[in-house]
Design an enzyme around this catalytic site. Sequence first.
Site, PDB file in Angstrom:
ATOM      1  N   CYS A 253     -12.574   2.190 -14.585  1.00  0.00           N
ATOM      2  CA  CYS A 253     -12.904   3.610 -14.404  1.00  0.00           C
ATOM      3  C   CYS A 253     -11.612   4.426 -14.351  1.00  0.00           C
ATOM      4  O   CYS A 253     -11.299   5.090 -13.363  1.00  0.00           O
ATOM      5  CB  CYS A 253     -13.722   3.787 -13.123  1.00  0.00           C
ATOM      6  SG  CYS A 253     -14.508   5.413 -12.980  1.00  0.00           S
TER       7      CYS A 253
ATOM      8  N   CYS B  96     -16.582   2.330 -19.854  1.00  0.00           N
ATOM      9  CA  CYS B  96     -17.906   2.353 -19.214  1.00  0.00           C
ATOM     10  C   CYS B  96     -18.772   1.155 -19.616  1.00  0.00           C
ATOM     11  O   CYS B  96     -19.573   0.668 -18.817  1.00  0.00           O
ATOM     12  CB  CYS B  96     -18.628   3.659 -19.543  1.00  0.00           C
ATOM     13  SG  CYS B  96     -17.823   5.135 -18.851  1.00  0.00           S
TER      14      CYS B  96
ATOM     15  N   CYS C 125     -24.660   4.769 -12.862  1.00  0.00           N
ATOM     16  CA  CYS C 125     -23.632   5.810 -12.777  1.00  0.00           C
ATOM     17  C   CYS C 125     -24.107   7.089 -13.458  1.00  0.00           C
ATOM     18  O   CYS C 125     -24.429   7.083 -14.650  1.00  0.00           O
ATOM     19  CB  CYS C 125     -22.342   5.308 -13.422  1.00  0.00           C
ATOM     20  SG  CYS C 125     -21.028   6.545 -13.497  1.00  0.00           S
TER      21      CYS C 125
ATOM     22  N   GLU D  93       0.823  -1.213   0.000  1.00  0.00           N
ATOM     23  CA  GLU D  93       0.000   0.000   0.000  1.00  0.00           C
ATOM     24  C   GLU D  93       0.857   1.263   0.000  1.00  0.00           C
ATOM     25  O   GLU D  93       0.530   2.244  -0.670  1.00  0.00           O
ATOM     26  CB  GLU D  93      -0.943   0.000   1.209  1.00  0.00           C
ATOM     27  CG  GLU D  93      -2.120  -0.941   1.085  1.00  0.00           C
ATOM     28  CD  GLU D  93      -3.034  -0.589  -0.082  1.00  0.00           C
ATOM     29  OE1 GLU D  93      -3.386   0.596  -0.237  1.00  0.00           O
ATOM     30  OE2 GLU D  93      -3.382  -1.505  -0.853  1.00  0.00           O
TER      31      GLU D  93
ATOM     32  N   CYS E  96     -18.266  -1.671 -17.240  1.00  0.00           N
ATOM     33  CA  CYS E  96     -18.358  -1.363 -15.814  1.00  0.00           C
ATOM     34  C   CYS E  96     -19.626  -1.951 -15.197  1.00  0.00           C
ATOM     35  O   CYS E  96     -20.722  -1.793 -15.759  1.00  0.00           O
ATOM     36  CB  CYS E  96     -18.341   0.155 -15.605  1.00  0.00           C
ATOM     37  SG  CYS E  96     -18.391   0.629 -13.854  1.00  0.00           S
TER      38      CYS E  96
END
Length: 350
Positions: free
Chosen positions: A192, A199, A208, A37, A202
Amino acid sequence: MQASQFSAQVLDWYDKYGRKTLPWQIDKTPYKVWLSEVMLQQTQVATVIPYFERFMARFPTVTDLANAPLDEVLHLWTGLGYYARARNLHKAAQQVATLHGGKFPETFEEVAALPGVGRSTAGAILSLSLGKHFPILDGNVKRVLARCYAVSGWPGKKEVENKLWSLSEQVTPAVGVERFNQAMMDLGAMICTRSKPKCSLCPLQNGCIAAANNSWALYPGKKPKQTLPERTGYFLLLQHEDEVLLAQRPPSGLWGGLYCFPQFADEESLRQWLAQRQIAADNLTQLTAFRHTFSHFHLDIVPMWLPVSSFTGCMDEGNALWYNLAQPPSVGLAAPVERLLQQLRTGAPV
């Protein structure tokens, strides 16, 4: 879109298409996830993987990392950029060793107290490695939420960030948080994306707002533009046979703890430095200048190369070393320094 519908569709997509075999996903531990991370802040997965693997090979436990010299940590980090991350990583490992007996903490308060770890990173560490219920809000998650719910404004503004945190809390499911948080990061990285989002692929496309209005480019709002100031730095490349003089920067500040060529504001200051050490500047040669951009300013670097016949007068700084081009020592290097060293390795500078 209702929160339950949002999370169900994201989890279904993840089960089919999400990333499940990244190096830090195999035999997961809080230490592995923390390391990944921190590396993934400001850096893409493909770039991080080889660095992560080198770190794990050299520092298989947080205690190994804590006991290592900072120079070695910075050396392994060289090229990944944003070196404050590496310094904080080392400090945090030492904190874990000192305060927690070498066992990575497992409470939010203790993880969030580690240097370089904020709310989202702490949530990611605990949810991804231990399945604890904490939402996250990294850059990918911000983008997905801002577009799906049409949250206007730059996420760097507190009120915008608070809206996005509220949404993240709402959509994070009670069950399956480990898969969901990974799914959100994958969705932002794979579907995204900042430009040219996919899209049609997605799982959130039907709910959305940005997809419905074809307004994805508006979200999230861009950081207000500012003109970066310009500075000039003269680097002295003092070379004796296969060795070049480098000096370690102060622990904090620009390139903190890294090794760099002696740097000067102008050529006159550089020549004065040489004169004070009785080093002849007859063969001082200016190499091709180049620009290195930081987040807050441009640095125009002017390399000045000078071959010398002896070490005399060059080593009066206690933090200096002669860097062997053929057998480089394990020290951290600023990216422009690595670039110039590579140029010197290939032969006569130009």
